[in-house]
Design a protein around this motif. Structure first.
Motif, PDB file in Angstrom:
ATOM      1  N   SER A 260     -21.263  62.040  54.180  1.00 17.12           N
ATOM      2  CA  SER A 260     -20.532  61.428  55.295  1.00 17.12           C
ATOM      3  C   SER A 260     -19.391  60.602  54.714  1.00 17.12           C
ATOM      4  CB  SER A 260     -21.433  60.536  56.148  1.00 17.12           C
ATOM      5  OG  SER A 260     -21.721  59.321  55.487  1.00 17.12           O
ATOM      6  N   GLU A 261     -18.372  60.358  55.531  1.00 22.20           N
ATOM      7  CA  GLU A 261     -17.236  59.562  55.070  1.00 22.20           C
ATOM      8  C   GLU A 261     -17.664  58.156  54.683  1.00 22.20           C
ATOM      9  OE1 GLU A 261     -13.066  60.420  56.936  1.00 22.20           O
ATOM     10  OE2 GLU A 261     -14.538  60.621  58.570  1.00 22.20           O
ATOM     11  N   LYS A 262     -18.501  57.533  55.511  1.00 26.45           N
ATOM     12  CA  LYS A 262     -18.906  56.151  55.265  1.00 26.45           C
ATOM     13  C   LYS A 262     -19.702  56.026  53.974  1.00 26.45           C
ATOM     14  CE  LYS A 262     -21.459  52.264  57.287  1.00 26.45           C
ATOM     15  NZ  LYS A 262     -22.284  51.800  58.435  1.00 26.45           N
ATOM     16  N   ALA A 263     -20.708  56.891  53.797  1.00 28.63           N
ATOM     17  CA  ALA A 263     -21.544  56.820  52.604  1.00 28.63           C
ATOM     18  C   ALA A 263     -20.723  57.054  51.345  1.00 28.63           C
ATOM     19  CB  ALA A 263     -22.674  57.846  52.695  1.00 28.63           C
ATOM     20  N   THR A 264     -19.795  57.999  51.426  1.00 32.86           N
ATOM     21  CA  THR A 264     -18.969  58.320  50.262  1.00 32.86           C
ATOM     22  C   THR A 264     -18.005  57.185  49.942  1.00 32.86           C
ATOM     23  OG1 THR A 264     -19.134  60.676  50.780  1.00 32.86           O
ATOM     24  CG2 THR A 264     -17.367  60.005  49.294  1.00 32.86           C
ATOM     25  N   ALA A 265     -17.400  56.591  50.970  1.00 32.13           N
ATOM     26  CA  ALA A 265     -16.451  55.491  50.759  1.00 32.13           C
ATOM     27  C   ALA A 265     -17.137  54.291  50.121  1.00 32.13           C
ATOM     28  CB  ALA A 265     -15.812  55.096  52.082  1.00 32.13           C
ATOM     29  N   ILE A 266     -18.328  53.950  50.611  1.00 33.94           N
ATOM     30  CA  ILE A 266     -19.067  52.822  50.032  1.00 33.94           C
ATOM     31  C   ILE A 266     -19.451  53.121  48.588  1.00 33.94           C
ATOM     32  CG2 ILE A 266     -21.237  51.538  50.156  1.00 33.94           C
ATOM     33  CD1 ILE A 266     -21.071  51.720  53.185  1.00 33.94           C
ATOM     34  N   SER A 267     -19.817  54.361  48.315  1.00 34.26           N
ATOM     35  CA  SER A 267     -20.225  54.738  46.960  1.00 34.26           C
ATOM     36  C   SER A 267     -19.059  54.665  45.986  1.00 34.26           C
ATOM     37  CB  SER A 267     -20.818  56.151  46.969  1.00 34.26           C
ATOM     38  OG  SER A 267     -22.000  56.187  47.755  1.00 34.26           O
ATOM     39  N   TYR A 268     -17.878  55.098  46.409  1.00 31.71           N
ATOM     40  CA  TYR A 268     -16.708  54.976  45.539  1.00 31.71           C
ATOM     41  C   TYR A 268     -16.442  53.506  45.210  1.00 31.71           C
ATOM     42  CZ  TYR A 268     -14.988  59.791  45.357  1.00 31.71           C
ATOM     43  OH  TYR A 268     -14.837  61.128  45.074  1.00 31.71           O
ATOM     44  N   ARG A 270     -18.691  51.169  45.042  1.00 30.07           N
ATOM     45  CA  ARG A 270     -19.734  50.688  44.134  1.00 30.07           C
ATOM     46  C   ARG A 270     -19.580  51.241  42.723  1.00 30.07           C
ATOM     47  NH1 ARG A 270     -20.524  46.352  45.775  1.00 30.07           N
ATOM     48  NH2 ARG A 270     -22.580  46.077  44.843  1.00 30.07           N
ATOM     49  N   ILE A 271     -18.906  52.372  42.585  1.00 29.87           N
ATOM     50  CA  ILE A 271     -18.670  52.926  41.247  1.00 29.87           C
ATOM     51  C   ILE A 271     -17.890  51.931  40.397  1.00 29.87           C
ATOM     52  CG2 ILE A 271     -17.285  54.636  39.985  1.00 29.87           C
ATOM     53  CD1 ILE A 271     -19.904  55.780  40.760  1.00 29.87           C
ATOM     54  N   SER A 272     -16.844  51.337  40.973  1.00 33.67           N
ATOM     55  CA  SER A 272     -16.042  50.350  40.244  1.00 33.67           C
ATOM     56  C   SER A 272     -16.903  49.161  39.839  1.00 33.67           C
ATOM     57  CB  SER A 272     -14.873  49.876  41.116  1.00 33.67           C
ATOM     58  OG  SER A 272     -14.029  50.953  41.442  1.00 33.67           O
ATOM     59  N   GLY A 278     -21.110  47.442  33.111  1.00 33.49           N
ATOM     60  CA  GLY A 278     -21.564  48.174  31.938  1.00 33.49           C
ATOM     61  C   GLY A 278     -22.360  49.431  32.198  1.00 33.49           C
ATOM     62  N   VAL A 279     -22.241  49.985  33.409  1.00 38.19           N
ATOM     63  CA  VAL A 279     -22.918  51.247  33.734  1.00 38.19           C
ATOM     64  C   VAL A 279     -21.891  52.376  33.662  1.00 38.19           C
ATOM     65  CG1 VAL A 279     -24.266  52.519  35.443  1.00 38.19           C
ATOM     66  CG2 VAL A 279     -24.506  50.026  35.281  1.00 38.19           C
ATOM     67  N   ASN A 280     -22.197  53.417  32.901  1.00 31.65           N
ATOM     68  CA  ASN A 280     -21.297  54.566  32.785  1.00 31.65           C
ATOM     69  C   ASN A 280     -21.518  55.469  33.999  1.00 31.65           C
ATOM     70  OD1 ASN A 280     -19.734  56.731  32.045  1.00 31.65           O
ATOM     71  ND2 ASN A 280     -20.892  57.231  30.190  1.00 31.65           N
ATOM     72  N   ALA A 281     -20.852  55.121  35.114  1.00 29.34           N
ATOM     73  CA  ALA A 281     -21.152  55.756  36.400  1.00 29.34           C
ATOM     74  C   ALA A 281     -20.041  56.681  36.872  1.00 29.34           C
ATOM     75  CB  ALA A 281     -21.404  54.680  37.458  1.00 29.34           C
ATOM     76  N   THR A 282     -20.457  57.809  37.418  1.00 30.16           N
ATOM     77  CA  THR A 282     -19.548  58.736  38.092  1.00 30.16           C
ATOM     78  C   THR A 282     -20.180  59.115  39.432  1.00 30.16           C
ATOM     79  OG1 THR A 282     -20.579  60.625  36.954  1.00 30.16           O
ATOM     80  CG2 THR A 282     -18.581  59.698  35.961  1.00 30.16           C
ATOM     81  N   ILE A 283     -19.422  59.819  40.266  1.00 25.87           N
ATOM     82  CA  ILE A 283     -19.906  60.150  41.611  1.00 25.87           C
ATOM     83  C   ILE A 283     -19.774  61.652  41.860  1.00 25.87           C
ATOM     84  CG2 ILE A 283     -17.639  59.695  42.664  1.00 25.87           C
ATOM     85  CD1 ILE A 283     -19.124  58.658  45.133  1.00 25.87           C
ATOM     86  N   TRP A 284     -20.732  62.199  42.569  1.00 25.30           N
ATOM     87  CA  TRP A 284     -20.616  63.566  43.073  1.00 25.30           C
ATOM     88  C   TRP A 284     -20.333  63.459  44.562  1.00 25.30           C
ATOM     89  CZ3 TRP A 284     -25.094  67.687  43.671  1.00 25.30           C
ATOM     90  CH2 TRP A 284     -24.530  68.878  44.162  1.00 25.30           C
ATOM     91  N   ASP A 285     -19.107  63.741  44.936  1.00 26.85           N
ATOM     92  CA  ASP A 285     -18.667  63.638  46.325  1.00 26.85           C
ATOM     93  C   ASP A 285     -18.876  64.990  46.995  1.00 26.85           C
ATOM     94  OD1 ASP A 285     -17.414  63.366  48.731  1.00 26.85           O
ATOM     95  OD2 ASP A 285     -15.463  62.788  47.924  1.00 26.85           O
ATOM     96  N   MET A 286     -19.990  65.124  47.721  1.00 22.38           N
ATOM     97  CA  MET A 286     -20.318  66.401  48.344  1.00 22.38           C
ATOM     98  C   MET A 286     -19.497  66.663  49.607  1.00 22.38           C
ATOM     99  SD  MET A 286     -24.406  67.055  47.807  1.00 22.38           S
ATOM    100  CE  MET A 286     -24.970  65.597  48.696  1.00 22.38           C
ATOM    101  N   THR A 287     -18.724  65.662  50.080  1.00 17.00           N
ATOM    102  CA  THR A 287     -17.852  65.911  51.235  1.00 17.00           C
ATOM    103  C   THR A 287     -16.650  66.758  50.832  1.00 17.00           C
ATOM    104  OG1 THR A 287     -16.394  63.971  50.943  1.00 17.00           O
ATOM    105  CG2 THR A 287     -18.469  63.637  52.153  1.00 17.00           C
TER     106      THR A 287
END
Length: 313
Positions: A260-268, A270-272, A278-287
């Motif tokens: 969903s747009e909301k879940a993905t936007a919040i996750s982006y 939180r990635i920053s 110190g977390v080596n984080a990336t995201i899989w944006d299924m949208t």
């Protein structure tokens, strides 16, 4: 043009007696495995078998960008670079990030482990996925059942301390209902940690991939289908708080939000935050950049990873 970065490997004067050695696969109770200072705990020298486990060679280009050869993709990668990080070997065993945290007796979780009949979620998993995988995740996540059919998700931290639990109720088709219970309250000193945090492997910090999803059920299904990864859940869009994600520092994390747009936007967003601590984080944006209306037309809106897996199987 890439040039090799020379790195001096120094032994850490402090032995870690709790880790499982990468060479012998045994607990380091005799202290014969010595870590290289400032590197993930998987790297060091074993005086028992004489084998050295060294970090991959590191290279840089003329702009100073660091690279490491990725044997999985057979290409140069900047995401898996393992650089010396003093904090990685400083805090092998951490305590709760809430100083007033109270803990639940471990004996209580086993009281609900063999309850029959099992909850609807476990019964659904047994009908849908391989028996061996379901048995494994039931034990790994210590999934419990209440007498009234609830699924108990125990929140156990990386030090194997039980911080809290959540009781959810599912239909026979595995879909969650709106009913849930939270017997242990923040006001009483019981705070949340990431679901599955006890499965993190400090010795594999910086090498193994940790997959972070929203719901506990998604983490459990992911662990059945792709057991080579460590699956954790943050339990809701606002669940990525610093006390909860502190255990991920130094780990390589893939964050997978619901579609969903909301879940993905919040996750982006939180990635920053995760990278900053110190977390080596990336995201899989299924949208894949699609808006909610388009996702609804494709019948993908609000799907979680388990829904997605079921569609593509």
């Amino acid at each position: 043009m890439l040039s090799k970065i020379e790195r001096l490997l120094k032994f850490d004067n402090r032995r870690n007696y709790q880790l499982i050695t990468p060479c012998c696969g045994k607990r380091n109770t005799d202290g014969k495995f010595v870590n290289y200072k400032g590197f993930p705990l998987i790297y060091g020298y074993c005086h028992s078998c004489g084998k050295a486990t060294t970090p991959p060679a590191l290279y840089k280009d003329e702009k100073g960008q660091e690279y490491q050869w990725n044997e999985i993709t057979n290409s140069w990668d900047t995401d898996v670079v393992i650089s010396p990080t003093p904090s990685l070997s400083e805090n092998f065993s951490s305590t709760s990030n809430n100083p007033d945290q109270r803990f639940i007796s471990e004996s209580l979780i086993w009281k609900y482990y063999e309850v029959t009949p099992e909850n609807n979620l476990l019964q659904y998993l047994r009908r849908t996925y391989p028996k061996e995988g379901v048995e494994r995740v039931k034990e790994e996540y210590v999934l419990g059942s209440t007498k009234d059919g609830g699924t108990i998700f125990w929140l156990i931290n990386e030090d194997l301390q039980v911080q809290k639990n959540k009781i959810c109720y599912y239909q026979e088709n595995g879909k969650r209902t709106n009913r849930f219970k939270a017997p242990y309250k923040n006001d009483d000193g019981y705070y949340s940690c990431l679901f599955g945090a006890h499965l993190l492997k400090p010795i594999r910090k910086g090498t193994d991939l940790v997959i972070l999803v929203e719901s506990e059920k998604t983490a459990v299904v992911g662990a059945i289908l792709l057991p080579q990864f460590t699956w954790l859940s943050f339990g809701g869009l606002n669940g990525l708080t610093e006390p909860k994600v502190a255990c991920l520092k130094g780990h390589k994390v893939l964050l997978i939000p619901d579609i969903s747009e909301k879940a993905t936007a919040i996750s982006y967003d939180r990635i920053s935050f995760l990278k900053a601590i110190g977390v080596n984080a990336t995201i899989w944006d299924m949208t894949e950049g699609k808006g909610d209306d388009e996702l609804k037309a494709l019948k993908l809106y609000n799907m979680d990873l388990e829904d997605f897996f079921r569609v593509i199987r």
